[in-house]
Design a protein around this motif. Structure first.
Motif, PDB file in Angstrom:
ATOM      1  N   MET A 130      51.458 -47.888  38.759  1.00 13.81           N
ATOM      2  CA  MET A 130      50.463 -47.864  39.841  1.00 13.81           C
ATOM      3  C   MET A 130      50.289 -46.445  40.366  1.00 13.81           C
ATOM      4  O   MET A 130      51.261 -45.741  40.583  1.00 13.81           O
ATOM      5  N   LYS A 131      49.047 -46.046  40.547  1.00 11.56           N
ATOM      6  CA  LYS A 131      48.754 -44.753  41.167  1.00 11.56           C
ATOM      7  C   LYS A 131      48.340 -44.985  42.618  1.00 11.56           C
ATOM      8  O   LYS A 131      47.792 -46.038  42.953  1.00 11.56           O
ATOM      9  N   SER A 132      48.539 -43.978  43.443  1.00 11.50           N
ATOM     10  CA  SER A 132      48.021 -44.072  44.813  1.00 11.50           C
ATOM     11  C   SER A 132      47.636 -42.695  45.300  1.00 11.50           C
ATOM     12  O   SER A 132      48.137 -41.669  44.808  1.00 11.50           O
ATOM     13  N   LYS A 142      37.860 -39.998  42.571  1.00 14.38           N
ATOM     14  CA  LYS A 142      37.934 -39.159  41.360  1.00 14.38           C
ATOM     15  C   LYS A 142      39.279 -38.414  41.329  1.00 14.38           C
ATOM     16  O   LYS A 142      39.959 -38.387  40.306  1.00 14.38           O
ATOM     17  N   LYS A 143      39.634 -37.826  42.469  1.00 18.34           N
ATOM     18  CA  LYS A 143      40.889 -37.067  42.577  1.00 18.34           C
ATOM     19  C   LYS A 143      42.105 -37.949  42.277  1.00 18.34           C
ATOM     20  O   LYS A 143      43.094 -37.479  41.710  1.00 18.34           O
ATOM     21  N   SER A 144      42.028 -39.216  42.665  1.00 19.72           N
ATOM     22  CA  SER A 144      43.179 -40.124  42.494  1.00 19.72           C
ATOM     23  C   SER A 144      43.454 -40.460  41.037  1.00 19.72           C
ATOM     24  O   SER A 144      44.565 -40.866  40.691  1.00 19.72           O
ATOM     25  N   GLY A 145      42.421 -40.364  40.193  1.00 19.32           N
ATOM     26  CA  GLY A 145      42.578 -40.777  38.803  1.00 19.32           C
ATOM     27  C   GLY A 145      42.624 -42.285  38.612  1.00 19.32           C
ATOM     28  O   GLY A 145      42.833 -42.762  37.504  1.00 19.32           O
ATOM     29  N   VAL A 146      42.413 -43.045  39.670  1.00 18.94           N
ATOM     30  CA  VAL A 146      42.454 -44.512  39.569  1.00 18.94           C
ATOM     31  C   VAL A 146      41.168 -45.011  38.910  1.00 18.94           C
ATOM     32  O   VAL A 146      40.058 -44.629  39.316  1.00 18.94           O
ATOM     33  N   PRO A 153      35.747 -51.472  46.198  1.00 24.37           N
ATOM     34  CA  PRO A 153      36.325 -51.666  44.868  1.00 24.37           C
ATOM     35  C   PRO A 153      36.068 -50.450  43.979  1.00 24.37           C
ATOM     36  O   PRO A 153      35.023 -49.804  44.103  1.00 24.37           O
ATOM     37  N   ILE A 154      37.036 -50.154  43.136  1.00 28.09           N
ATOM     38  CA  ILE A 154      36.913 -49.063  42.153  1.00 28.09           C
ATOM     39  C   ILE A 154      36.910 -49.685  40.762  1.00 28.09           C
ATOM     40  O   ILE A 154      37.854 -50.396  40.398  1.00 28.09           O
ATOM     41  N   THR A 155      35.848 -49.433  40.017  1.00 28.25           N
ATOM     42  CA  THR A 155      35.741 -49.971  38.660  1.00 28.25           C
ATOM     43  C   THR A 155      35.368 -48.828  37.719  1.00 28.25           C
ATOM     44  O   THR A 155      34.429 -48.082  38.011  1.00 28.25           O
ATOM     45  N   ASP A 156      36.132 -48.702  36.651  1.00 22.89           N
ATOM     46  CA  ASP A 156      35.860 -47.649  35.665  1.00 22.89           C
ATOM     47  C   ASP A 156      35.820 -46.262  36.330  1.00 22.89           C
ATOM     48  O   ASP A 156      34.985 -45.416  36.002  1.00 22.89           O
ATOM     49  N   GLY A 157      36.700 -46.078  37.301  1.00 22.24           N
ATOM     50  CA  GLY A 157      36.849 -44.775  37.945  1.00 22.24           C
ATOM     51  C   GLY A 157      35.825 -44.441  39.010  1.00 22.24           C
ATOM     52  O   GLY A 157      35.820 -43.331  39.546  1.00 22.24           O
ATOM     53  N   VAL A 205      41.941 -42.796  54.242  1.00 15.36           N
ATOM     54  CA  VAL A 205      41.425 -43.281  52.961  1.00 15.36           C
ATOM     55  C   VAL A 205      42.634 -43.492  52.070  1.00 15.36           C
ATOM     56  O   VAL A 205      43.385 -42.534  51.805  1.00 15.36           O
ATOM     57  N   LYS A 206      42.846 -44.727  51.666  1.00 14.76           N
ATOM     58  CA  LYS A 206      44.020 -45.011  50.830  1.00 14.76           C
ATOM     59  C   LYS A 206      43.580 -45.744  49.572  1.00 14.76           C
ATOM     60  O   LYS A 206      42.919 -46.781  49.641  1.00 14.76           O
ATOM     61  N   ILE A 207      43.951 -45.182  48.437  1.00 15.92           N
ATOM     62  CA  ILE A 207      43.537 -45.695  47.133  1.00 15.92           C
ATOM     63  C   ILE A 207      44.767 -46.181  46.371  1.00 15.92           C
ATOM     64  O   ILE A 207      45.758 -45.442  46.294  1.00 15.92           O
ATOM     65  N   ILE A 208      44.711 -47.395  45.854  1.00 19.89           N
ATOM     66  CA  ILE A 208      45.774 -47.829  44.951  1.00 19.89           C
ATOM     67  C   ILE A 208      45.143 -48.479  43.715  1.00 19.89           C
ATOM     68  O   ILE A 208      44.043 -49.015  43.776  1.00 19.89           O
ATOM     69  N   GLY A 209      45.830 -48.370  42.604  1.00 21.21           N
ATOM     70  CA  GLY A 209      45.312 -48.958  41.376  1.00 21.21           C
ATOM     71  C   GLY A 209      45.920 -48.296  40.153  1.00 21.21           C
ATOM     72  O   GLY A 209      46.995 -47.715  40.238  1.00 21.21           O
ATOM     73  N   GLU A 210      45.181 -48.372  39.069  1.00 22.12           N
ATOM     74  CA  GLU A 210      45.729 -47.808  37.824  1.00 22.12           C
ATOM     75  C   GLU A 210      44.637 -47.134  36.994  1.00 22.12           C
ATOM     76  O   GLU A 210      43.461 -47.496  37.124  1.00 22.12           O
TER      77      GLU A 210
END
Lengths: 136, 136, 136
Positions: free
Chosen positions: A1-3, A30-34, A102-106, A131-136
């Motif tokens: 998992m990235k965050s 974009k910066k998160s790479g998620v 939601p984040i889909t395909d970056g 702003v908090k991002i979690i995912g893969e």
């Protein structure tokens, strides 16, 4: 998992203001790479909110005029503390203080007209959005 | 981490409508294979919302009658653009446009009466809801 | 990915009540071992909500008085079922029934004044809030 966690700071010149922060959120995604995940955008001060709606000047003015009817400036018990922003706490409640993007395909997976706004009801001081991002 | 993204399309025959989408969300949770996680359900068009409440016909009618009082049809600045749905943007704001459904042991972890509704305020055209599931 | 799910039970002595559950959420975040993630707090009964705002007695009273204006007790179609709590369903809608609390460095990442409240609109019976944490 990235965050990724970041904070956006605002100090509006007006008491009431609305700022489109979609680009800021996209930049952080974009910066998160998620590639697949959620981006939470949440106003950390209790007299501001997050609104996901249309980038249309008339509608944005409608929003404030309408909120003034539903949660008008006035005499609130909260003002016994020396504050004068009771209405701003209630306006935040109506708009809600956060949204999950939601984040889909970056990328932010928003509808064709969905834009993300920071809505200020008691400005002219420094305030923060997480702003908090979690995912893969 | 597992994820699944899908879109539900709606084209209601009426301007105002409310559709129970709990079964659709449950089906996607099962398909995702996620046992512990979150299922985001978010209306992508800015004149519709997501409501988590009771499957009771009277209450659903109460919801629309009450929203009409708080955010009535009328003259909005937004209508200078040629649109006539200013009230629908505000109704979406009150209902909120999204909900997070917890997933526990592979199922939606809802309360005994909680059902998930798509609430349309400006129908008779194609509109979309994103369902995004993440977890493990 | 780590996850933790727990349920908070409430049985308020009053019909309307507001309970600060920030400490309970913090305790569960610590227990989960999650350092970066999300903590969902969601009222599972459809006549209660979750409010993120100020721990100030006057403001909390303002909230209930204001909600009574916007979603008053009265004659609702829902009452044909024998229920008498139509207003409570609508009050939950205004306050919203859930919030996502970001977790950063193992702690709730809230603003300086943000506190998390369970808001009851039809108490005097057992009701539940789900707290679901995911992250790493």
């Amino acid at each position: 998992m990235k965050s990724l966690t970041d904070y956006l700071w605002f100090n509006t010149s007006k008491e009431h203001d609305i700022l489109n922060i979609t680009g800021e959120a996209e930049r952080l995604v974009k910066k998160s790479g998620v590639k697949e995940g959620f981006c939470l955008v949440s106003a950390m001060h209790i007299t501001a909110g997050i609104w996901v709606n249309d980038e249309e000047p008339g509608l944005k003015q409608d929003l404030f005029e309408w909120l003034e009817k539903l949660a008008p400036k006035g005499n609130y018990r909260h003002h016994h503390t020396g504050e004068s922003n009771g209405d701003a706490h209630l306006k935040r409640t109506l708009v809600h203080h956060q949204a999950i993007l939601p984040i889909t395909d970056g990328k932010l997976d928003l509808g064709p007209w969905e834009q993300v706004f920071y809505v200020e009801f008691d400005g002219r001081r420094k305030k923060r959005v997480v702003v908090k991002i979690i995912g893969e």
